[in-house]
Design an enzyme around this catalytic site. Structure first.
Site, PDB file in Angstrom:
ATOM      1  N   ASP A 158      74.620 -34.961  32.627  1.00 37.47           N
ATOM      2  CA  ASP A 158      73.598 -35.387  33.613  1.00 37.47           C
ATOM      3  C   ASP A 158      74.142 -35.759  35.003  1.00 37.47           C
ATOM      4  O   ASP A 158      73.719 -36.760  35.583  1.00 37.47           O
ATOM      5  CB  ASP A 158      72.781 -36.571  33.058  1.00 37.47           C
ATOM      6  CG  ASP A 158      72.019 -36.220  31.783  1.00 37.47           C
ATOM      7  OD1 ASP A 158      72.127 -35.074  31.325  1.00 37.47           O
ATOM      8  OD2 ASP A 158      71.322 -37.107  31.255  1.00 37.47           O
TER       9      ASP A 158
ATOM     10  N   LYS B 153      67.462 -31.242  28.250  1.00 37.71           N
ATOM     11  CA  LYS B 153      66.963 -32.197  27.252  1.00 37.71           C
ATOM     12  C   LYS B 153      65.925 -33.103  27.889  1.00 37.71           C
ATOM     13  O   LYS B 153      65.904 -33.281  29.110  1.00 37.71           O
ATOM     14  CB  LYS B 153      68.126 -33.010  26.679  1.00 37.71           C
ATOM     15  CG  LYS B 153      68.855 -33.806  27.748  1.00 37.71           C
ATOM     16  CD  LYS B 153      70.054 -34.531  27.201  1.00 37.71           C
ATOM     17  CE  LYS B 153      70.737 -35.356  28.257  1.00 37.71           C
ATOM     18  NZ  LYS B 153      69.893 -36.393  28.864  1.00 37.71           N
TER      19      LYS B 153
ATOM     20  N   CYS C 151      73.008 -41.848  28.260  1.00 36.33           N
ATOM     21  CA  CYS C 151      73.137 -40.481  27.749  1.00 36.33           C
ATOM     22  C   CYS C 151      74.542 -40.161  27.234  1.00 36.33           C
ATOM     23  O   CYS C 151      74.695 -39.449  26.243  1.00 36.33           O
ATOM     24  CB  CYS C 151      72.662 -39.492  28.802  1.00 36.33           C
ATOM     25  SG  CYS C 151      70.857 -39.616  29.028  1.00 36.33           S
TER      26      CYS C 151
HETATM   27  C1  VGL Z   1      69.581 -41.214  31.472  1.00 37.72           C
HETATM   28  C2  VGL Z   1      67.997 -42.861  31.526  1.00 37.72           C
HETATM   29  C3  VGL Z   1      67.002 -41.929  31.532  1.00 37.72           C
HETATM   30  C4  VGL Z   1      71.025 -40.851  31.450  1.00 37.72           C
HETATM   31  C5  VGL Z   1      68.580 -40.261  31.454  1.00 37.72           C
HETATM   32  O1  VGL Z   1      71.371 -39.706  31.852  1.00 37.72           O
HETATM   33  O2  VGL Z   1      71.835 -41.710  31.041  1.00 37.72           O
HETATM   34  N1  VGL Z   1      69.270 -42.506  31.495  1.00 37.72           N
HETATM   35  N2  VGL Z   1      67.299 -40.632  31.489  1.00 37.72           N
END
Ligand code: VGL
Ligand code: ZN
Length: 225
Positions: A13, A111, A156
């Site tokens: 991410d 995802k 994540c």
């Molecule tokens: C994430 C919160 C919401 C992350 C993704 O990548 O850690 N955290 N969506």
């Protein structure tokens, strides 16, 4: 630590919304990019994950009238933290950070696209049972040990690490290649779980030293300048 041909680096991410100026910016999040660029050439296999939410996703506070970001709510599958609107499919915020240069990555795993279930982990959605397909991909490609880098360390990255252990895979988190949100003690909580489940946490310098010694590392011959 030696890197082997069956190791995979999963970069989690590294998207605009988790970096500076983003909707859910992680403090110092952009700093992971340089560290990732340093270690990436050691790996023969790299997978990227991309948080990829439907508009009005159930993990967004805005989808729950009267609720605010960072509160918790009970959904059908359990407790869910509510987030600001982030990483909406096709938006600028959902794009990878423009400085991230990993053209050799062999898979981009999206995802969090099911409107009613969040997915922190690269392996299972937050209901803990719906697979993303990544375990099957790794198995079929004969990839075994998982190295993790990216954002956010305590969400994540951590969920991916713990799920990989649950699947029986060896897991190494590259601590300095991650940054955390640290919400209500979440860093301490996931680190206790790392210790319990056998997630190794190392600094990326431990990989560089291996390669610099040029003794064991199979990628020493292809080391970057
Ligand atoms: C994430 C919160 C919401 C992350 C993704 O990548 O850690 N955290 N969506
Ligand atoms: Zn998300």
């Amino acid at each position: 630590m030696q890197i082997a041909a069956q190791d995979v680096l999963i970069v989690v991410d590294v998207q605009n919304d988790f970096c500076s100026g983003g909707a859910l910016a992680v403090a110092d999040g952009d700093a992971v990019i340089d560290v990732i660029h340093h270690v990436a050439p050691r790996f023969a296999h790299i997978v990227l994950t991309q948080d990829w939410h439907s508009p009005a996703h159930s993990s967004f506070a805005a989808a729950h009238p009267g609720r605010r970001p960072f509160e918790q709510i009970e959904l059908s599958y359990g407790t869910q933290t509510l987030w600001p609107v982030h990483c909406v499919q096709g938006s600028k915020g959902a794009e990878f950070h423009p400085a991230l240069r990993l053209p050799q990555a062999e898979l981009i795993l999206r995802k969090g696209f099911h409107p009613h279930v969040d997915s922190y982990s690269a392996f299972f959605e937050n209901d803990r049972v719906t697979p993303t397909g990544l375990a099957g991909y790794l198995a079929e490609r004969n990839l075994n040990r998982v190295f993790l880098a990216g954002l956010a360390y305590d969400f994540c990255v951590a969920y991916s690490a713990l799920d990989a252990r649950r699947l029986g895979l060896p897991v190494v988190v590259l601590r300095d290649a991650c940054r955390a949100i640290d919400l209500d003690g979440s860093v301490a909580k996931v680190e206790a779980e790392f210790a319990k489940s056998g997630v190794a946490v190392i600094e990326s310098a431990a990989l560089r030293q291996c390669c610099e010694s040029k003794i064991h590392c199979i990628f020493a011959a292809t080391e970057p300048q």
